[in-house]
Motif scaffolding. Structure first.
Motif, PDB file in Angstrom:
ATOM      1  N   HIS A 229      48.026  40.652  23.726  1.00  0.00           N
ATOM      2  CA  HIS A 229      47.213  40.010  25.274  1.00  0.00           C
ATOM      3  C   HIS A 229      46.775  38.200  25.200  1.00  0.00           C
ATOM      4  CE1 HIS A 229      43.368  40.967  22.669  1.00  0.00           C
ATOM      5  NE2 HIS A 229      42.830  39.667  23.844  1.00  0.00           N
ATOM      6  N   ALA A 230      47.053  38.609  26.519  1.00  0.00           N
ATOM      7  CA  ALA A 230      46.597  36.826  26.741  1.00  0.00           C
ATOM      8  C   ALA A 230      45.621  35.492  26.525  1.00  0.00           C
ATOM      9  CB  ALA A 230      47.660  37.041  28.042  1.00  0.00           C
ATOM     10  N   HIS A 231      45.045  36.816  26.282  1.00  0.00           N
ATOM     11  CA  HIS A 231      43.679  35.898  25.424  1.00  0.00           C
ATOM     12  C   HIS A 231      43.567  34.609  24.779  1.00  0.00           C
ATOM     13  CE1 HIS A 231      40.635  39.081  27.180  1.00  0.00           C
ATOM     14  NE2 HIS A 231      40.995  38.388  28.033  1.00  0.00           N
ATOM     15  N   PHE A 232      43.335  33.256  24.721  1.00  0.00           N
ATOM     16  CA  PHE A 232      43.542  32.896  23.433  1.00  0.00           C
ATOM     17  C   PHE A 232      43.375  32.279  22.504  1.00  0.00           C
ATOM     18  CE2 PHE A 232      39.275  31.763  23.915  1.00  0.00           C
ATOM     19  CZ  PHE A 232      38.760  31.374  22.507  1.00  0.00           C
ATOM     20  N   ASP A 233      42.678  33.477  21.806  1.00  0.00           N
ATOM     21  CA  ASP A 233      42.616  33.704  20.731  1.00  0.00           C
ATOM     22  C   ASP A 233      43.502  34.920  20.191  1.00  0.00           C
ATOM     23  OD1 ASP A 233      40.824  35.527  22.168  1.00  0.00           O
ATOM     24  OD2 ASP A 233      39.890  35.935  20.127  1.00  0.00           O
ATOM     25  N   HIS A 234      44.093  35.378  20.970  1.00  0.00           N
ATOM     26  CA  HIS A 234      45.374  35.746  20.338  1.00  0.00           C
ATOM     27  C   HIS A 234      47.027  35.873  20.814  1.00  0.00           C
ATOM     28  CE1 HIS A 234      42.342  39.535  19.273  1.00  0.00           C
ATOM     29  NE2 HIS A 234      41.564  38.514  20.223  1.00  0.00           N
ATOM     30  N   LEU A 235      47.258  35.383  22.128  1.00  0.00           N
ATOM     31  CA  LEU A 235      47.921  34.185  22.621  1.00  0.00           C
ATOM     32  C   LEU A 235      48.538  33.296  21.788  1.00  0.00           C
ATOM     33  CD1 LEU A 235      50.618  33.787  24.343  1.00  0.00           C
ATOM     34  CD2 LEU A 235      49.369  33.239  25.820  1.00  0.00           C
ATOM     35  N   GLY A 236      47.023  32.093  22.192  1.00  0.00           N
ATOM     36  CA  GLY A 236      46.891  31.298  20.743  1.00  0.00           C
ATOM     37  C   GLY A 236      48.169  30.487  20.691  1.00  0.00           C
ATOM     38  N   ASP A 237      48.923  29.973  19.694  1.00  0.00           N
ATOM     39  CA  ASP A 237      49.996  29.863  19.313  1.00  0.00           C
ATOM     40  C   ASP A 237      51.710  29.858  19.739  1.00  0.00           C
ATOM     41  OD1 ASP A 237      48.430  26.865  18.977  1.00  0.00           O
ATOM     42  OD2 ASP A 237      47.946  28.228  17.381  1.00  0.00           O
ATOM     43  N   ALA A 238      51.392  31.249  20.323  1.00  0.00           N
ATOM     44  CA  ALA A 238      52.588  31.828  19.986  1.00  0.00           C
ATOM     45  C   ALA A 238      53.856  30.943  20.809  1.00  0.00           C
ATOM     46  CB  ALA A 238      52.507  33.255  20.288  1.00  0.00           C
ATOM     47  N   PRO A 239      54.003  30.547  21.589  1.00  0.00           N
ATOM     48  CA  PRO A 239      55.192  29.870  22.188  1.00  0.00           C
ATOM     49  C   PRO A 239      55.793  28.566  21.175  1.00  0.00           C
ATOM     50  CG  PRO A 239      53.174  30.326  24.003  1.00  0.00           C
ATOM     51  CD  PRO A 239      52.579  30.798  22.723  1.00  0.00           C
ATOM     52  N   ALA A 240      54.362  27.981  20.274  1.00  0.00           N
ATOM     53  CA  ALA A 240      54.609  26.855  19.929  1.00  0.00           C
ATOM     54  C   ALA A 240      55.651  27.028  19.096  1.00  0.00           C
ATOM     55  CB  ALA A 240      53.637  25.626  19.728  1.00  0.00           C
ATOM     56  N   ILE A 241      54.874  28.197  18.139  1.00  0.00           N
ATOM     57  CA  ILE A 241      55.105  29.026  16.524  1.00  0.00           C
ATOM     58  C   ILE A 241      56.917  29.246  17.476  1.00  0.00           C
ATOM     59  CG2 ILE A 241      55.666  30.636  15.004  1.00  0.00           C
ATOM     60  CD1 ILE A 241      52.049  29.887  15.540  1.00  0.00           C
ATOM     61  N   ALA A 242      57.105  30.474  18.396  1.00  0.00           N
ATOM     62  CA  ALA A 242      57.986  30.554  18.852  1.00  0.00           C
ATOM     63  C   ALA A 242      59.331  29.329  19.407  1.00  0.00           C
ATOM     64  CB  ALA A 242      57.964  31.491  20.047  1.00  0.00           C
ATOM     65  N   ALA A 243      59.251  28.530  19.772  1.00  0.00           N
ATOM     66  CA  ALA A 243      59.677  27.573  20.139  1.00  0.00           C
ATOM     67  C   ALA A 243      60.369  26.205  19.086  1.00  0.00           C
ATOM     68  CB  ALA A 243      59.310  26.469  21.052  1.00  0.00           C
ATOM     69  N   ARG A 244      59.069  26.254  17.534  1.00  0.00           N
ATOM     70  CA  ARG A 244      59.884  25.915  16.682  1.00  0.00           C
ATOM     71  C   ARG A 244      61.170  26.572  15.401  1.00  0.00           C
ATOM     72  NH1 ARG A 244      57.869  25.383  11.696  1.00  0.00           N
ATOM     73  NH2 ARG A 244      55.800  26.266  12.702  1.00  0.00           N
ATOM     74  N   THR A 245      60.577  28.208  16.334  1.00  0.00           N
ATOM     75  CA  THR A 245      60.899  28.837  14.259  1.00  0.00           C
ATOM     76  C   THR A 245      61.660  29.229  15.020  1.00  0.00           C
ATOM     77  OG1 THR A 245      59.809  30.417  14.743  1.00  0.00           O
ATOM     78  CG2 THR A 245      58.631  28.857  13.189  1.00  0.00           C
ATOM     79  N   GLY A 246      62.511  30.132  16.298  1.00  0.00           N
ATOM     80  CA  GLY A 246      63.072  30.710  17.566  1.00  0.00           C
ATOM     81  C   GLY A 246      62.413  32.500  16.771  1.00  0.00           C
ATOM     82  N   ALA A 247      61.444  31.362  16.309  1.00  0.00           N
ATOM     83  CA  ALA A 247      61.149  33.658  16.389  1.00  0.00           C
ATOM     84  C   ALA A 247      61.024  34.433  17.349  1.00  0.00           C
ATOM     85  CB  ALA A 247      59.765  33.745  15.307  1.00  0.00           C
ATOM     86  N   THR A 248      61.296  36.028  17.763  1.00  0.00           N
ATOM     87  CA  THR A 248      61.044  36.554  18.951  1.00  0.00           C
ATOM     88  C   THR A 248      59.814  36.879  19.225  1.00  0.00           C
ATOM     89  OG1 THR A 248      63.554  37.604  18.421  1.00  0.00           O
ATOM     90  CG2 THR A 248      61.919  39.047  19.820  1.00  0.00           C
ATOM     91  N   ILE A 249      59.389  36.801  20.362  1.00  0.00           N
ATOM     92  CA  ILE A 249      57.393  37.741  20.679  1.00  0.00           C
ATOM     93  C   ILE A 249      57.993  38.512  21.307  1.00  0.00           C
ATOM     94  CG2 ILE A 249      55.827  36.702  21.883  1.00  0.00           C
ATOM     95  CD1 ILE A 249      56.550  33.322  22.205  1.00  0.00           C
ATOM     96  N   ILE A 250      57.452  39.061  20.765  1.00  0.00           N
ATOM     97  CA  ILE A 250      57.079  40.880  21.750  1.00  0.00           C
ATOM     98  C   ILE A 250      55.489  40.771  21.804  1.00  0.00           C
ATOM     99  CG2 ILE A 250      56.803  43.085  20.682  1.00  0.00           C
ATOM    100  CD1 ILE A 250      58.778  42.321  17.790  1.00  0.00           C
ATOM    101  N   ALA A 251      55.986  41.517  23.039  1.00  0.00           N
ATOM    102  CA  ALA A 251      54.216  41.548  24.288  1.00  0.00           C
ATOM    103  C   ALA A 251      55.347  42.333  25.243  1.00  0.00           C
ATOM    104  CB  ALA A 251      53.884  40.225  24.318  1.00  0.00           C
TER     105      ALA A 251
END
Length: 225
Positions: A49-71
Motif C-alpha cells: 500500500h502507499a503509506h510512507f513506511d511501505h511504498l518508501g523508496d520503491a520509486p527511487a530503487i526501481a529507477a536505479r535498478t530497473g526493477a519491476t514494481i508490483i502493486a
C-alpha cells in the motif's frame, strides 16, 4: 533455496538463486536499519500500500535498478511514468520468473485516493509458499487463504495500534494454518512497541507452528517447506 532478509519494520527481501524480490522498501527514515536505498539491488518490488513506511523508496530503487514494481494501479500511479510496473488487484494472480504471485485482501487504509491495501501469496517455483499479509487487521477470510494455499511461511504484523496486535496475529495463524511465522511491523516507534517473544509464546500455544524472530539486519533461510 529462499532467504528472508529483514531490514526492520515491514521491509524485507526474498532472495532466490536468480532473483531478489524486495517488499515494502522503507529504508529512508527507517530507524531500524542502517542500509541505504542506494545499496539495494533487486529485480522485483512488491508494494502492499502507499503509506510512507511501505511504498518508501520503491520509486527511487526501481529507477536505479530497473526493477519491476508490483502493486495495485492506484499505488503504481505514485511511482512515476518511467518506472517499470506491473498492476494487479485483489484476487488476481500472475506468473513471474520466480513463481506465482496472488494478491490478497488486507483490512487497512491504502494511503492514496481510490486505492485499497493488499497482501501477497508467493508460490516460488523452487521453494516455499509465502504469505505476506501487509498491514491488516484480523479478518475471517484468512481461513480461506489458508484453505486455498499450503502456507509454509506467514509474515504478519504484530505491532497493534495501526495493525493487528500479538493476540489477533496469533489468532490469524490459526486461521491460516501456517507452518512457520515471521513477525514484522513492531518496535519501529513507541506506538507499535511489542515483545515478539510474547507473540511467539501465544501463537505456539494455540497451534503447532514455529515462530521465527528475525532481528533487523539478520537473515533466515526458509528451508521448511
Amino acid at each position: 533455496m529462499v532467504k528472508f532478509n529483514f531490514y526492520g519494520h515491514s521491509c524485507f527481501s526474498l532472495t532466490t538463486e536468480n532473483n531478489i524480490i524486495l517488499v515494502d522498501p522503507f529504508f529512508t527514515d527507517n530507524p531500524l536499519t542502517k542500509v541505504k536505498p542506494e545499496d539495494i539491488d533487486c529485480q522485483y518490488i512488491l508494494v502492499s500500500h502507499a503509506h510512507f513506511d511501505h511504498l518508501g523508496d520503491a520509486p527511487a530503487i526501481a529507477a536505479r535498478t530497473g526493477a519491476t514494481i508490483i502493486a495495485i494501479p492506484e499505488v503504481l500511479k505514485l511511482c512515476g511514468k518511467t518506472a517499470n510496473t506491473y498492476g494487479m488487484n485483489i484476487g488476481g494472480s500472475h506468473s513471474f520468473p520466480f513463481g506465482m504471485v496472488r494478491m490478497t485482501l488486507a483490512i487497512h487504509s491504502c494511503g492514496t485516493a481510490g486505492g485499497i491495501a493488499c497482501g501477497f501469496v508467493i508460490n516460488f517455483k523452487k521453494g516455499p509458499t509465502i504469505y505476506y499479509s501487509g498491514d491488516t487487521a484480523l479478518f475471517s477470510d484468512m481461513q480461506i487463504i489458508g484453505a486455498k494455499e499450503k502456507i509454509d511461511y506467514a509474515i504478519l504484523p504484530i505491532g497493534d495500534n495501526f495493525t493487528m496486535g500479538k493476540e489477533d496475529a496469533a489468532r490469524s495463524v490459526q486461521l491460516l494454518k501456517a507452518h512457520n511465522v515471521i513477525p514484522v511491523h513492531y518496535n519501529t516507534w513507541p506506538a507499535i512497541r511489542q515483545d515478539p517473544k510474547l507473540f511467539k509464546q501465544i501463537a505456539e500455544s494455540l497451534i503447532a507452528v514455529d515462530v521465527h524472530i528475525v532481528e533487523p539486519g539478520k537473515s533466515l533461510e526458509l528451508t521448511k517447506w
